[in-house]
Design an enzyme around this catalytic site. Sequence first.
Site, short mmCIF file in Angstrom:
data_model
loop_
_atom_site.label_atom_id
_atom_site.label_comp_id
_atom_site.label_asym_id
_atom_site.label_seq_id
_atom_site.Cartn_x
_atom_site.Cartn_y
_atom_site.Cartn_z
N GLY A 66 -55.67 135.29 6.10
CA GLY A 66 -56.69 134.88 7.05
C GLY A 66 -58.00 135.66 7.02
N GLN A 67 -58.14 136.58 6.06
CA GLN A 67 -59.40 137.30 5.98
C GLN A 67 -60.54 136.31 5.72
OE1 GLN A 67 -56.67 138.07 4.31
NE2 GLN A 67 -56.34 140.25 4.19
N GLU A 68 -61.72 136.64 6.19
CA GLU A 68 -62.86 135.73 6.08
C GLU A 68 -63.07 135.25 4.65
OE1 GLU A 68 -67.50 135.40 7.54
OE2 GLU A 68 -66.44 137.30 7.74
N SER A 69 -62.92 136.15 3.69
CA SER A 69 -63.17 135.79 2.29
C SER A 69 -62.14 134.80 1.74
CB SER A 69 -63.17 137.05 1.42
OG SER A 69 -61.92 137.70 1.53
N LEU A 70 -60.99 134.69 2.40
CA LEU A 70 -59.92 133.80 1.91
C LEU A 70 -59.94 132.43 2.59
CD1 LEU A 70 -56.97 136.36 1.91
CD2 LEU A 70 -58.33 135.61 -0.05
#
Length: 163
Positions: A66-70
């Site tokens: 769920g990290q922004e980059s993913l």
Amino acid sequence: MGFNMYFYFCYVEHKVIIVGLDNAGKTTILYQFLMNEVVHTSPTIGSNVEEIVVKKTHFLMWDIGGQESLRSSWNTYYSNTEFIILVVDSTDRERLAISKEEIYRMLAHEDLRKAAVLIFANKQDMKGCMSAAEISKYLTLSSMKDHPWHIQSCCALTGEGID
């Protein structure tokens, strides 16, 4: 031969994607489903996938980082998805708007037009957390007409509310 043919034609696997912002508790919930115990987790880079069988029904559960980059790659998991589990950190008031934005972006995707939605309001054991009703209101779930949905209070660490 008859039994094998029966099994072959009746075996159905349902695809589930577990999404939410980083640190919401997605992986902890996945392993709570799988083993009924807390597993020490680290941030998911990419995805975890597990098969879970509930009363002879098979679910292929994709826990997506769920990290922004993913988040921009979440749509690569949408094909054939029947169920979306959105995990919300009930203590993270600052980022609830991001969760709302992400779920509505997902639901607008063609591959998810028939998907049902389960929202886990996680971390209900934490002081000052938002209730499932507050989260439901903020996410405007009552306006979600094209997808069956349910919101459930839970605590991934104890398993309460997950079964």
